[in-house]
Design a protein around this motif. Structure first.
Motif, PDB file in Angstrom:
ATOM      1  N   GLY A 140      -5.780  31.962   8.459  1.00  0.00           N
ATOM      2  CA  GLY A 140      -4.814  31.211   9.255  1.00  0.00           C
ATOM      3  C   GLY A 140      -4.295  31.951  10.470  1.00  0.00           C
ATOM      4  N   ILE A 141      -3.840  33.208  10.267  1.00  0.00           N
ATOM      5  CA  ILE A 141      -3.234  33.929  11.401  1.00  0.00           C
ATOM      6  C   ILE A 141      -4.280  34.554  12.318  1.00  0.00           C
ATOM      7  CG2 ILE A 141      -0.999  34.313  10.339  1.00  0.00           C
ATOM      8  CD1 ILE A 141      -1.865  37.153   9.640  1.00  0.00           C
ATOM      9  N   THR A 142      -5.558  34.286  12.027  1.00  0.00           N
ATOM     10  CA  THR A 142      -6.622  34.599  12.990  1.00  0.00           C
ATOM     11  C   THR A 142      -7.002  33.342  13.763  1.00  0.00           C
ATOM     12  OG1 THR A 142      -7.514  36.399  11.638  1.00  0.00           O
ATOM     13  CG2 THR A 142      -8.986  35.439  13.293  1.00  0.00           C
ATOM     14  N   ALA A 143      -7.287  32.275  13.053  1.00  0.00           N
ATOM     15  CA  ALA A 143      -7.745  31.042  13.697  1.00  0.00           C
ATOM     16  C   ALA A 143      -6.692  30.442  14.626  1.00  0.00           C
ATOM     17  CB  ALA A 143      -8.146  30.021  12.632  1.00  0.00           C
ATOM     18  N   LEU A 144      -5.434  30.464  14.219  1.00  0.00           N
ATOM     19  CA  LEU A 144      -4.380  29.816  15.003  1.00  0.00           C
ATOM     20  C   LEU A 144      -4.225  30.406  16.405  1.00  0.00           C
ATOM     21  CD1 LEU A 144      -2.121  27.738  15.245  1.00  0.00           C
ATOM     22  CD2 LEU A 144      -0.586  29.346  14.075  1.00  0.00           C
ATOM     23  N   PRO A 145      -4.040  31.723  16.561  1.00  0.00           N
ATOM     24  CA  PRO A 145      -3.894  32.249  17.930  1.00  0.00           C
ATOM     25  C   PRO A 145      -5.143  32.104  18.781  1.00  0.00           C
ATOM     26  CG  PRO A 145      -3.940  34.040  16.327  1.00  0.00           C
ATOM     27  CD  PRO A 145      -3.811  32.779  15.549  1.00  0.00           C
ATOM     28  N   ASP A 283       3.766  32.530  13.391  1.00  0.00           N
ATOM     29  CA  ASP A 283       2.605  31.725  13.014  1.00  0.00           C
ATOM     30  C   ASP A 283       2.659  31.335  11.542  1.00  0.00           C
ATOM     31  OD1 ASP A 283       1.685  31.856  15.566  1.00  0.00           O
ATOM     32  OD2 ASP A 283       0.053  33.264  15.167  1.00  0.00           O
ATOM     33  N   LEU A 284       3.123  32.245  10.694  1.00  0.00           N
ATOM     34  CA  LEU A 284       3.193  31.942   9.268  1.00  0.00           C
ATOM     35  C   LEU A 284       4.263  30.892   8.970  1.00  0.00           C
ATOM     36  CD1 LEU A 284       2.586  35.513   7.851  1.00  0.00           C
ATOM     37  CD2 LEU A 284       1.137  33.512   7.469  1.00  0.00           C
ATOM     38  N   ASP A 285       5.329  30.838   9.763  1.00  0.00           N
ATOM     39  CA  ASP A 285       6.304  29.743   9.629  1.00  0.00           C
ATOM     40  C   ASP A 285       5.600  28.403   9.793  1.00  0.00           C
ATOM     41  OD1 ASP A 285       8.510  31.393   9.240  1.00  0.00           O
ATOM     42  OD2 ASP A 285       9.063  31.436  11.356  1.00  0.00           O
ATOM     43  N   TYR A 286       4.779  28.327  10.838  1.00  0.00           N
ATOM     44  CA  TYR A 286       4.055  27.089  11.135  1.00  0.00           C
ATOM     45  C   TYR A 286       3.025  26.773  10.046  1.00  0.00           C
ATOM     46  CZ  TYR A 286       0.752  23.974  13.559  1.00  0.00           C
ATOM     47  OH  TYR A 286      -0.090  22.939  13.894  1.00  0.00           O
ATOM     48  N   LEU A 287       2.265  27.792   9.642  1.00  0.00           N
ATOM     49  CA  LEU A 287       1.209  27.590   8.648  1.00  0.00           C
ATOM     50  C   LEU A 287       1.783  27.221   7.284  1.00  0.00           C
ATOM     51  CD1 LEU A 287      -1.033  30.605   9.705  1.00  0.00           C
ATOM     52  CD2 LEU A 287      -1.653  28.186   9.903  1.00  0.00           C
ATOM     53  N   GLU A 288       2.903  27.842   6.913  1.00  0.00           N
ATOM     54  CA  GLU A 288       3.549  27.481   5.648  1.00  0.00           C
ATOM     55  C   GLU A 288       3.959  26.010   5.653  1.00  0.00           C
ATOM     56  OE1 GLU A 288       6.839  29.994   4.772  1.00  0.00           O
ATOM     57  OE2 GLU A 288       5.614  31.777   4.401  1.00  0.00           O
ATOM     58  N   ASN A 293       3.259  20.738   3.361  1.00  0.00           N
ATOM     59  CA  ASN A 293       3.094  19.296   3.611  1.00  0.00           C
ATOM     60  C   ASN A 293       1.663  18.809   3.427  1.00  0.00           C
ATOM     61  OD1 ASN A 293       5.841  18.385   4.471  1.00  0.00           O
ATOM     62  ND2 ASN A 293       5.559  20.040   5.948  1.00  0.00           N
ATOM     63  N   LYS A 294       0.824  19.693   2.842  1.00  0.00           N
ATOM     64  CA  LYS A 294      -0.563  19.351   2.497  1.00  0.00           C
ATOM     65  C   LYS A 294      -1.389  18.925   3.710  1.00  0.00           C
ATOM     66  CE  LYS A 294       0.859  18.007  -2.180  1.00  0.00           C
ATOM     67  NZ  LYS A 294       0.744  19.377  -2.662  1.00  0.00           N
TER      68      LYS A 294
END
Length: 332
Positions: A140-145, A283-288, A293-294
């Protein structure tokens, strides 16, 4: 304070590779005033955690030699339980379930890991299966940025993801879909149904179709496994398209290092693992939120017992894993 308490750890002897891994007793770390001690439950096996061996690329061998950990204990990420806290630690208590990354200090392939309270460490959200948080770290914290900051992804754009079934790629597919993109995933024959399940609009089996010779044009090409090159992919980019790669060749590294401005088609790389903890936490705030929320589904192919670490690392080295490979350290 002297420490005579021992713990078990997964050790790679000096100059060894995954074939030489052993479980050995070492001293249990004692947390300092701004540190926590975590009883590790699970840890992902990632390319970052592999030792280098003959035949690996120069860049990988160089990186591996620079991060060799003290005592030979690899492992960057973890999920587990806080068992001790330093007297100046404010936000965590004994018994908290937490997940995070220890950065280049590594050490998570052990019964316990000591981490600073300034590293990326977070409480497991209520209602979330703890093991699933590892997909946010390893993927997640690789793909997102890459997609958001480098690709500037927008709704309706056409995105090609190479290595779409891996840990970074499977998160990339789902994040791109959350941004409203039209996503094509590239992977092998056995992964085609998985790609459809996680949201790909189109799938390409690279063993049957040469995607670089397609007449289709993409706004973003995201190579999540380092199996292509900008030269190969230029012809399938739109006029102002972006080629993003997680495993750079020398030209890509130099462009990133010297911040070379590129007109029209661009080749872009980012050392996402070296970003500061505060950026990763945002980023983890967003990913969580997406996970709760599935809106995203972690892909975990297999959980290995820590005693089978050699097999786990050999599987990751093949480059054909589906999503995340996890090791279970609860009974080390």
């Amino acid at each position: 304070m002297k420490n005579n308490i021992i713990m078990n750890a997964c050790i790679v002897p000096k100059y060894g590779t995954e074939e030489d891994i052993i479980i050995r007793e070492i001293l249990k770390p004692i947390p300092r005033e701004k540190e926590l001690l975590i009883k590790v439950h699970y840890a992902p096996v990632t390319p970052t955690d592999l030792t280098s061996k003959k035949g690996d690329s120069f860049i990988f061998r160089l990186f591996s030699s620079l991060i060799r950990p003290k005592f030979g204990v690899y492992g960057e990420m973890y999920v587990g339980e806080v068992t001790e806290v330093g007297e100046l630690v404010k936000d965590f208590n004994i018994g908290d379930l937490v997940y995070g990354t220890n950065g280049m200090k590594l050490g998570t392939y052990a019964e316990y890991v000591r981490v600073k309270d300034t590293t990326v460490i977070r409480k497991v959200p209520k209602g979330v299966e703890p093991i699933n948080t590892l997909a946010l770290l390893d993927g997640g914290i690789t793909a997102l940025p890459f997609l958001r900051d480098k690709g500037l992804i927008q709704k309706g754009q056409k995105v090609l993801i190479i290595g779409a079934s891996g840990s970074v790629g499977s998160m990339g597919v789902q994040l791109a879909k959350n941004y409203g993109a039209i996503v094509t995933g590239v992977s092998g024959t056995s992964n085609q149904e998985l790609l459809k399940d996680i949201g790909c609009d189109y799938v390409i089996d690279y063993t049957k179709t040469k995607y670089t010779e397609s007449n289709y044009r993409y706004d973003i090409i995201f190579d999540a496994v380092g199996k292509s090159s900008f030269i190969e992919c230029q012809n399938i980019l739109t006029e102002k398209g972006s080629y993003l790669i997680t495993v750079p060749d020398l030209p890509a590294m130099l462009k990133a290092l010297f911040k070379v401005k590129q007109k029209n088609k661009k080749s872009l790389f980012a050392a996402t693992g070296l970003r500061k903890p505060n950026l990763k936490n945002i980023d983890l705030d967003y990913l969580e939120g997406l996970l709760i929320n599935k809106k995203i589904t972690p892909v975990i192919e297999k959980i290995f017992d820590i005693k089978d670490m050699t097999k786990a690392q050999q599987h990751v080295r093949t480059g054909h894993k589906k999503g995340n490979i996890i090791v279970d350290l609860r009974k080390i």
